[in-house]
Design a protein around this motif. Structure first.
Motif, PDB file in Angstrom:
ATOM      1  N   ASN A 205     -14.624 -21.185 -10.606  1.00  9.05           N
ATOM      2  CA  ASN A 205     -14.510 -22.412  -9.837  1.00  9.05           C
ATOM      3  C   ASN A 205     -15.436 -22.326  -8.634  1.00  9.05           C
ATOM      4  O   ASN A 205     -15.132 -21.650  -7.652  1.00  9.05           O
ATOM      5  CB  ASN A 205     -13.049 -22.594  -9.388  1.00  9.05           C
ATOM      6  CG  ASN A 205     -12.874 -23.883  -8.613  1.00  9.05           C
ATOM      7  OD1 ASN A 205     -13.845 -24.561  -8.263  1.00  9.05           O
ATOM      8  ND2 ASN A 205     -11.616 -24.224  -8.338  1.00  9.05           N
ATOM      9  N   ASP A 206     -16.566 -23.014  -8.735  1.00 11.79           N
ATOM     10  CA  ASP A 206     -17.552 -22.868  -7.660  1.00 11.79           C
ATOM     11  C   ASP A 206     -17.154 -23.643  -6.402  1.00 11.79           C
ATOM     12  O   ASP A 206     -17.862 -23.597  -5.404  1.00 11.79           O
ATOM     13  CB  ASP A 206     -18.957 -23.246  -8.148  1.00 11.79           C
ATOM     14  CG  ASP A 206     -19.041 -24.690  -8.590  1.00 11.79           C
ATOM     15  OD1 ASP A 206     -17.984 -25.331  -8.755  1.00 11.79           O
ATOM     16  OD2 ASP A 206     -20.172 -25.181  -8.782  1.00 11.79           O
ATOM     17  N   LYS A 207     -16.021 -24.339  -6.458  1.00 11.22           N
ATOM     18  CA  LYS A 207     -15.540 -25.031  -5.245  1.00 11.22           C
ATOM     19  C   LYS A 207     -14.549 -24.154  -4.466  1.00 11.22           C
ATOM     20  O   LYS A 207     -14.124 -24.518  -3.380  1.00 11.22           O
ATOM     21  CB  LYS A 207     -14.829 -26.343  -5.622  1.00 11.22           C
ATOM     22  CG  LYS A 207     -15.585 -27.242  -6.583  1.00 11.22           C
ATOM     23  CD  LYS A 207     -16.747 -27.949  -5.889  1.00 11.22           C
ATOM     24  CE  LYS A 207     -17.501 -28.875  -6.859  1.00 11.22           C
ATOM     25  NZ  LYS A 207     -18.233 -28.160  -7.924  1.00 11.22           N
ATOM     26  N   ASP A 208     -14.173 -23.036  -5.058  1.00 18.80           N
ATOM     27  CA  ASP A 208     -13.153 -22.175  -4.457  1.00 18.80           C
ATOM     28  C   ASP A 208     -13.823 -20.887  -3.966  1.00 18.80           C
ATOM     29  O   ASP A 208     -14.298 -20.070  -4.761  1.00 18.80           O
ATOM     30  CB  ASP A 208     -12.092 -21.869  -5.532  1.00 18.80           C
ATOM     31  CG  ASP A 208     -11.047 -20.863  -5.062  1.00 18.80           C
ATOM     32  OD1 ASP A 208     -11.272 -20.201  -4.021  1.00 18.80           O
ATOM     33  OD2 ASP A 208     -10.019 -20.725  -5.746  1.00 18.80           O
TER      34      ASP A 208
END
Lengths: 469, 469
Positions: free
Chosen positions: B395-398
């Motif tokens: 998860n590149d948003k986390d």
């Protein structure tokens, strides 16, 4: 032409005078300045005049090399690496004087990774030494330029030879190098993975750089399994074109020959006389196949059919090791056999390489040129690569004969370049082909010079070779 | 780790402002500065954030390229070559802004020399286009990285792929290049001879230089005869180590497999779901043989025996073209199949390569790492080269997940380097592996930087890639 590109350089007398006692102090008996050492280290099988170094240092390890480079770099003194002295285009000459670095004592095999089919050697190990060492492992190192050259020298010259048609050249068989660069540090160009996309391919930049960018201190090589079966044979043809056309078709049909060597009539005559053989004095192919019992027989049959199609044969085929060895010994002695045609003359060994489709045309035109001019000049070639050699015998004491030889070289190279070929398939540029490299890749010379300037800003590594700065 | 090596460069705003109207004036509609063009030309299959160029020029010939280079050189504006945008390590990002040079219109096949088994193409020709064009000649270009990449891009990245084990990588299959250098001139690195020892091997220096040394304007490639017979098959194994050990023995025995691809359990599961197949969810090898009826059958039998020795099999073998195509289609779709495991996550495709003897150990340790950390991360590999890929879904948003992904990459590369391997077998360094190249070949970076400085003194060619200056 060749000789006019040989640079007779301006020596840095002050630097040389300073470095000699320092090297003596550091290396003692391992640093020699006697005339015989210096002569021996500039004398090779080249036709070019010798240019002597000022001293010879016998290095024993990478630290020795680093020290030599540091001292020479500090005093701006040329360094000329020396393997076995079998180079052909003046690569070990010292036109600006300087120090010859002899690798004969850096001859350790550092590791053999049989599982990975690779090994790492010091640069002074010769190819025959390596193969003797490997015998019990079932592996071998295939590249065979004829001479028992050092692996460091073969790397530096991008050597190849009789079985490059199957196994590639040094560029395909060097996995990694360590090199001492101009700052006296040792760098590693790669590790042992079979392939890598990690950064610039320094390995292949140093392969073929003829000692002009740094000094090689170890070579990691790919090895091959010794084939279960080797067979070979000899096949004569009515004409040189027929022999070449048989080679072309063999390659185009994808028959994986391990060796396919062309010898013209004059070369066969020379080999017969020198090796006491009795081959028919016709254009002839020496062929070898590597594989299993079945594949080798299949390939030989296919080749025999192709040969017959071009009027060649019968294809005398043998799986007998002794007969094969005799055959290849004769081939390997071709240089000395040719020289024996006229021992009083000098010998100019040159090579060009053309796209395979142009081979017949290029060889035939070259033979016609030789005949028209009455030269003694046998032709022998790694025909499967489109690569062939001429050994031109000439009187180097007779200016007119030298001029005729130079004019011949000019025509030979012009012919190869006009066919989208190269002025050297395997001997390198050295001093002898500086002019032909300019003809062949003139547009790329500024890029080569920029690389040289970047890696060797004071031009201490084998100056006067490959190109003029 | 990867992201911290991505350079967010200082832009030469003045130069960029000057060059944009000049390019518009010269190229008209072929120069685009719209957001969508700029986004499209920095967006690739990489996990790295996009960095947009300031404009995109669609070049149509070598003269166009020379003009772009001259203008950009004069104004010190970066040039980022763009093929099809299938690179994986941020190679087409523009961290300093500048001009993306799109080669999709330079897609002419310039010549095919069937007799010499070579061809010359413009850089925008894709490998599938070339093979379609060649179909009637009986020849093919073997290098197959999966994506339908451009041949210029494949050259620049030193690409390889599924059948490198048999045919080598781009370094082995590029014979010559033309390249526009920093002075706006076009140079030729070699001609068409199969081998040459003429000067520095600029061909192989530009292969894998990722657009940082010049802009490729044509590529001369080696071609292969289409094999008389192709067969292939699938073989499942009890464990990943068993599958790897079967590969190792296949290579060590010298069986000339054309492809030998490893897929782990998770990858098989992904492929089954995506391609509607029903392979057993076990570690599996996809294998292909090229040769004649006889040799292909022999190789398949030998491979079957090896597989059985490691508990694998039965080896389901087919010479049926349709079945084979289905097999390889599933393999080629592995990337998309993996992404479909969790379409909401970002995908990080990475590759390392180790000596073949260490393959089982490296893959097994990597799988254990994946399992311990609960990653969704299928493994697929060009196992015959010791090369494998991990497609890590995260998860590149986390931020925590990004950190975990980065730590995994760090461990994976550390593992490969400790085994004398490389941080990339075929994806290149780009931005993502700058730190790992430093770990792998740190001693050689000064030499790489010296070459870069020599050939690109103002750092206009794809700056911010491979290494920091």
């Amino acid at each position: 032409m060749a000789r006019k590109d040989v640079i007779d350089g301006k020596r840095n007398e002050e630097g040389i005078a300073s470095v000699l006692p320092l090297l003596k102090q550091r290396f003692g008996e391992r640093f020699q300045t006697g005339q015989s050492f210096r002569e021996q280290h500039s004398h090779t099988t080249t036709y070019l005049p010798s240019q002597l170094p000022d001293g010879v240092v016998f290095v024993e390890n990478s630290e020795d090399v680093r020290e030599v480079v540091r001292l020479c770099a500090e005093h701006r003194v040329p360094i000329v690496p020396f393997g076995t002295g079998s180079s052909l285009e003046g690569q070990v000459n010292a036109p600006f004087g300087g120090i010859s670095v002899d690798f004969s004592r850096m001859n350790k095999i550092l590791s053999v990774n049989a599982e990975d089919l690779d090994c790492t050697v010091e640069p002074g190990v010769t190819r025959e030494d390596l193969n003797t060492y490997l015998r019990d492992t079932g592996l071998f190192f295939p590249i065979d330029p004829g001479a028992n050259a050092s692996l460091g020298g073969m790397t530096a010259t991008r050597a190849s030879g009789t079985n490059a048609v199957r196994y590639g050249t040094m560029k395909d068989n060097v996995l990694a190098l360590t090199v001492v660069t101009a700052d006296g540090e040792e760098i590693r160009t790669a590790h042992r993975a079979r392939k890598s996309s990690a950064g610039y391919d320094l390995t292949r930049l140093f392969v073929g750089s003829e000692g002009t960018l740094g000094v090689i201190t170890s070579v990691t090589l790919r090895l091959q399994g010794i084939p279960a079966k080797i067979s070979g044979g000899v096949c004569a043809f009515p004409t040189l074109e027929d022999a070449c056309n048989a080679v072309i078709m063999t390659i185009q049909m994808g028959i994986p020959v391990a060796r396919i060597e062309l010898l013209d009539e004059m070369q066969i005559r020379a080999c017969n006389a020198y090796s006491k053989l009795s081959y028919a004095e016709q254009p002839t192919l020496f062929v070898e196949f590597h594989g299993t019992e079945e594949t080798v027989a299949l390939q030989a049959a296919q080749f025999g059919e192709i040969a017959a199609e071009f009027g060649g044969g019968p294809f005398a085929y043998t799986a007998n090791a002794e007969e094969r060895n005799q055959l290849w010994k004769a081939r390997h002695n071709a240089y000395w056999a040719s020289r024996a045609l006229a021992p009083e003359l000098a010998a100019l060994s040159t090579d060009v390489c053309v796209p395979i489709s142009r081979l017949a045309e290029c060889v035939a035109a070259t033979q016609a040129d030789i005949q028209e001019n009455g030269f003694l000049a046998p032709i022998v070639g790694h025909a499967g690569d489109g690569n062939f050699h001429v050994l031109l015998l000439f009187n180097d004491k007779d200016a007119a004969d030298v001029e005729r030889a130079e004019a011949f070289l000019e025509r030979l190279n012009g012919r190869a370049l006009a066919m989208e070929g190269t002025c050297t398939g395997e001997h390198g540029i050295g001093q002898g082909k500086i002019g032909y490299l300019r003809q062949e890749l003139g547009s790329a010379l500024p890029a080569m010079r920029a690389i040289k300037a970047g890696l060797d800003p004071h031009d201490i590594f084998n100056p006067g070779k490959i190109f003029r700065l």
